[in-house]
Design an enzyme around this catalytic site. Structure first.
Site, PDB file in Angstrom:
ATOM      1  N   HIS A 195     -14.777  -4.051   8.211  1.00 12.93           N
ATOM      2  CA  HIS A 195     -14.059  -3.597   7.004  1.00 12.93           C
ATOM      3  C   HIS A 195     -14.128  -4.597   5.862  1.00 12.93           C
ATOM      4  O   HIS A 195     -13.358  -4.503   4.909  1.00 12.93           O
ATOM      5  CB  HIS A 195     -12.592  -3.271   7.307  1.00 12.93           C
ATOM      6  CG  HIS A 195     -12.424  -2.299   8.435  1.00 12.93           C
ATOM      7  ND1 HIS A 195     -13.016  -1.058   8.431  1.00 12.93           N
ATOM      8  CD2 HIS A 195     -11.753  -2.389   9.594  1.00 12.93           C
ATOM      9  CE1 HIS A 195     -12.702  -0.427   9.554  1.00 12.93           C
ATOM     10  NE2 HIS A 195     -11.948  -1.212  10.275  1.00 12.93           N
TER      11      HIS A 195
ATOM     12  N   GLU B 122      -2.784   6.742   7.863  1.00  8.76           N
ATOM     13  CA  GLU B 122      -3.739   7.495   7.043  1.00  8.76           C
ATOM     14  C   GLU B 122      -4.648   8.277   7.974  1.00  8.76           C
ATOM     15  O   GLU B 122      -4.985   7.814   9.067  1.00  8.76           O
ATOM     16  CB  GLU B 122      -4.632   6.528   6.246  1.00  8.76           C
ATOM     17  CG  GLU B 122      -4.048   6.112   4.934  1.00  8.76           C
ATOM     18  CD  GLU B 122      -4.981   5.163   4.174  1.00  8.76           C
ATOM     19  OE1 GLU B 122      -6.151   4.995   4.557  1.00  8.76           O
ATOM     20  OE2 GLU B 122      -4.511   4.585   3.192  1.00  8.76           O
TER      21      GLU B 122
ATOM     22  N   LYS C  64       0.821  -1.212   0.000  1.00  8.47           N
ATOM     23  CA  LYS C  64       0.000   0.000   0.000  1.00  8.47           C
ATOM     24  C   LYS C  64       0.857   1.266   0.000  1.00  8.47           C
ATOM     25  O   LYS C  64       0.441   2.288  -0.551  1.00  8.47           O
ATOM     26  CB  LYS C  64      -0.959  -0.027   1.178  1.00  8.47           C
ATOM     27  CG  LYS C  64      -1.968  -1.161   1.043  1.00  8.47           C
ATOM     28  CD  LYS C  64      -3.028  -1.118   2.113  1.00  8.47           C
ATOM     29  CE  LYS C  64      -3.967  -2.299   1.924  1.00  8.47           C
ATOM     30  NZ  LYS C  64      -5.208  -2.174   2.635  1.00  8.47           N
TER      31      LYS C  64
ATOM     32  N   ARG D 118      -6.787  -7.867  -9.770  1.00  9.62           N
ATOM     33  CA  ARG D 118      -7.433  -9.175 -10.023  1.00  9.62           C
ATOM     34  C   ARG D 118      -8.924  -8.951 -10.202  1.00  9.62           C
ATOM     35  O   ARG D 118      -9.404  -7.823 -10.065  1.00  9.62           O
ATOM     36  CB  ARG D 118      -7.196 -10.090  -8.829  1.00  9.62           C
ATOM     37  CG  ARG D 118      -7.655  -9.387  -7.550  1.00  9.62           C
ATOM     38  CD  ARG D 118      -7.797 -10.271  -6.370  1.00  9.62           C
ATOM     39  NE  ARG D 118      -7.950  -9.547  -5.136  1.00  9.62           N
ATOM     40  CZ  ARG D 118      -9.074  -9.052  -4.650  1.00  9.62           C
ATOM     41  NH1 ARG D 118     -10.197  -9.176  -5.333  1.00  9.62           N
ATOM     42  NH2 ARG D 118      -9.121  -8.405  -3.509  1.00  9.62           N
TER      43      ARG D 118
HETATM   44  P1  ADP Z   1      -8.123  -3.999   2.938  1.00  9.23           P
HETATM   45  O1  ADP Z   1      -7.063  -3.984   1.888  1.00  9.23           O
HETATM   46  O2  ADP Z   1      -7.731  -4.747   4.169  1.00  9.23           O
HETATM   47  O3  ADP Z   1      -9.473  -4.377   2.401  1.00  9.23           O
HETATM   48  P2  ADP Z   1      -8.684  -1.167   2.720  1.00  9.23           P
HETATM   49  O4  ADP Z   1      -7.577  -0.187   2.807  1.00  9.23           O
HETATM   50  O5  ADP Z   1      -9.194  -1.500   1.357  1.00  9.23           O
HETATM   51  O6  ADP Z   1      -8.241  -2.500   3.470  1.00  9.23           O
HETATM   52  O7  ADP Z   1      -9.899  -0.679   3.630  1.00  9.23           O
HETATM   53  C1  ADP Z   1     -11.013  -1.498   3.919  1.00  9.23           C
HETATM   54  C2  ADP Z   1     -12.105  -0.650   4.571  1.00  9.23           C
HETATM   55  O8  ADP Z   1     -11.626  -0.050   5.788  1.00  9.23           O
HETATM   56  C3  ADP Z   1     -12.571   0.524   3.741  1.00  9.23           C
HETATM   57  O9  ADP Z   1     -13.547   0.150   2.803  1.00  9.23           O
HETATM   58  C4  ADP Z   1     -13.131   1.458   4.816  1.00  9.23           C
HETATM   59  O10 ADP Z   1     -14.392   1.032   5.255  1.00  9.23           O
HETATM   60  C5  ADP Z   1     -12.148   1.260   5.952  1.00  9.23           C
HETATM   61  N1  ADP Z   1     -11.034   2.249   5.855  1.00  9.23           N
HETATM   62  C6  ADP Z   1      -9.806   2.036   5.342  1.00  9.23           C
HETATM   63  N2  ADP Z   1      -9.051   3.145   5.407  1.00  9.23           N
HETATM   64  C7  ADP Z   1      -9.806   4.105   5.966  1.00  9.23           C
HETATM   65  C8  ADP Z   1      -9.601   5.487   6.304  1.00  9.23           C
HETATM   66  N3  ADP Z   1      -8.443   6.092   6.078  1.00  9.23           N
HETATM   67  N4  ADP Z   1     -10.636   6.167   6.858  1.00  9.23           N
HETATM   68  C9  ADP Z   1     -11.820   5.553   7.115  1.00  9.23           C
HETATM   69  N5  ADP Z   1     -12.079   4.273   6.828  1.00  9.23           N
HETATM   70  C10 ADP Z   1     -11.097   3.533   6.259  1.00  9.23           C
END
Ligand code: ADP
Length: 516
Positions: free
Chosen positions: A247, A212, A128, A304
């Site tokens: 999540h 973040e 990431k 993917r």
């Molecule tokens: P993963 O790769 O584990 O799926 P992501 O980065 O795609 O993780 O995030 C999954 C979920 O977590 C997002 O859809 C959101 O609901 C929450 N999330 C992730 N980052 C943030 C953020 N900076 N602020 C608020 N919610 C977040």
């Protein structure tokens, strides 16, 4: 609507595909291959000897014991089987080896076409932190935060001074909603950093974390991308994926009720720019967070096919697996951006063998009875059948139910009806939980964000202790006795009777009889 240039295997480089996966996605890939006249090779572990993908494929090869790392994650073994079977391509599905650049590289070295992007693009988007750096260079907005890993508390405090609380500490190698720590108070910083690092290490074998800004009550909206090897990149619109638990996505829909035409245009262009920044080829997804003011931020790219790809297929008419195969065969996209349209509304519910009313405990085991919904606008992508034993070793998702309607309202009503028809007994499932989402007023009004499930948790799972045993046992009865359709309708649908302690007497049935 448009037609594809060539749907058959004629002229395709890919003649025989090994599917390096299991479950519903393996079945789904086999279906498209068969339509294209391409031969298929399944692989299976001990637990999957009787799995549907093994039955559907033209050939099937055993690859090892049930734990994934000894079978579906054993890339060398899979490549060896591919070569032995005479396959000339490998489709990785999602999960397992699908985002493993090393595996993609090894496939290429063995002379196999990997149906996915090239390994370099996978690496650029794989962790990431690198993905964030690449997006910043490409001018795509990212969630405010660090561009480098953070490993000490001073670095964390510096970034907090800059962007303020709350923040999320995230694993750079993270995925599946794991390895994230929300911090709202200064006093939590030290322990949160330690916990995030140790979680990252234990889940992903890498303790690299970054920070973040926590976006309050955001939407998770993603864009589907297709790109060929001739520099053509298109998007196939958005998917709203904000109905999440821990999540992880539970329900997805397209179009997003939160979307505006202007935002769609801007996010679509940003998604294309993100894909082009890494010379992306194949099918991919750019995930964004969108705040209440409709500012959007790049979250990550999945290199993917996504679990939720069928809703995009339903509203655009594009078979994404077919496009993946065509692109990997070196063919150009057979349509341009202005030929792709959204037609109607599609929703996907992820059905899992879990008990929502017992903390979502996985519920593997024997499927005694299953009857899947059908009818206009309904698609089920599943893999379990009556008499099948759901293994404990893999993801609990057993099927995806997709509804389509001309309007959102019609798609929601159709989903409700399909969930009502869907009966699975022997194992616990999330069907009732999904029905409650469909019945929820905020969901029906299309007014929700990623906090939907936690905000409505009590309504979604409350009161089930009284309802559950009767509801589920009635389904078992229906499977074993020839109930009249009216009796069944009353028993399954009229929850008012279920609150009566003696409701079983309504049918003159002794509950103990039903423990078959
Ligand atoms: P993963 O790769 O584990 O799926 P992501 O980065 O795609 O993780 O995030 C999954 C979920 O977590 C997002 O859809 C959101 O609901 C929450 N999330 C992730 N980052 C943030 C953020 N900076 N602020 C608020 N919610 C977040």
């Amino acid at each position: 609507m448009f037609t594809f240039a060539a749907d058959s295997n004629l002229g395709l480089m890919i003649k025989k595909v090994l599917i390096a996966n299991r479950g519903e996605i393996a079945v789904r890939v086999i279906r498209t291959c068969r339509e294209m006249g391409i031969l298929t090779v399944a692989v299976y572990s001990d637990a999957d000897r009787k799995a549907l993908h093994v039955r559907y494929a033209d050939e099937a090869y055993y690859i090892g014991p049930s734990p994934s790392r000894e079978s579906y994650l054993n890339g060398d073994r899979i490549i060896e089987v591919a070569l032995r079977s005479g396959a000339n391509a490998v489709h990785p599905g999602y999960g397992f080896l699908s985002e493993n650049a090393d595996f993609a590289r090894k496939c290429a070295e063995a002379g196999l076409i990997f149906i996915g992007p090239d390994p370099w693009a996978m690496t650029q988007m794989g962790d990431k932190i690198t993905a964030r750096q690449t997006m910043i260079k490409a001018g795509v907005p990212v969630v405010p935060g660090t561009q480098q890993k953070v490993d000490d508390i001073q670095a964390v405090r510096r970034i907090v001074d800059e962007i303020g609380l709350p923040i999320i500490i995230k694993a750079s190698a993270g995925g599946g909603g794991k390895g994230m720590r929300l911090v709202r108070q200064q006093s939590e910083l030290v322990s949160a950093l330690k916990m995030a690092q140790s979680e990252a290490l234990s889940s992903f074998g890498d303790d690299t974390v970054y920070i973040e800004k926590y976006v309050e009550a955001p939407h998770h909206i993603e864009f589907q991308i297709l790109a060929d090897k001739f520099g053509n990149t298109v998007h196939l619109f958005e998917r709203e994926c904000s109905i999440q638990r821990r999540h992880q996505k539970v329900v997805e829909e397209t179009p997003s009720p939160f979307m505006t035409p202007e935002l769609r245009e801007k996010m679509g262009q940003a998604a294309i720019a993100a894909a082009k920044a890494v010379n992306y080829t194949g099918a991919g997804t750019i995930e964004f967070l969108v705040d209440a003011e409709r500012n959007f931020y790049f979250l990550e790219m999945n290199t993917r096919l996504q679990v939720e790809h069928p809703i995009t297929e339903r509203v655009t008419g594009v078979d994404l697996v077919k496009e993946q195969i065509r692109i990997a065969s070196g063919m150009p996209l057979s349509f341009s951006q202005n030929q792709i349209h959204q037609h109607g509304h599609a929703i996907e519910c992820r059905v899992s063998a879990e008990d929502p009313f017992n903390n979502f405990m996985p519920s593997p085991g024997l499927v005694r009875h299953i009857s899947e919904p059908n009818g206009l606008g309904i698609r089920t992508d599943g893999y379990v059948y009556e008499g099948y034993e759901i293994p404990i070793h893999y993801d609990p998702m057993i099927s995806k139910l997709i509804s389509w309607g001309r309007t959102r309202e019609e798609a929601v009503d159709r989903m409700k009806r399909a969930l009502f028809e869907y009966k699975i007994t022997g194992v616990k499932t999330s069907l009732r939980f999904l029905s409650r989402i469909m019945e929820n007023k905020d969901f029906r009004n299309g007014v929700y964000n990623t906090h939907f499930v936690p905000d409505h948790f009590d309504e979604l799972i409350g009161g089930e202790a009284t309802e559950k045993p009767i509801y589920e046992d009635m389904a078992v009865i229906a499977a074993y006795f020839d109930f009249t359709s009216k009796m069944e309708r009353v028993a399954m649908n009229d929850f008012s009777i279920q609150h009566k302690p003696d409701s079983w007497k309504v049918y003159g049935i002794n509950r103990n009889l039903m423990r078959i």
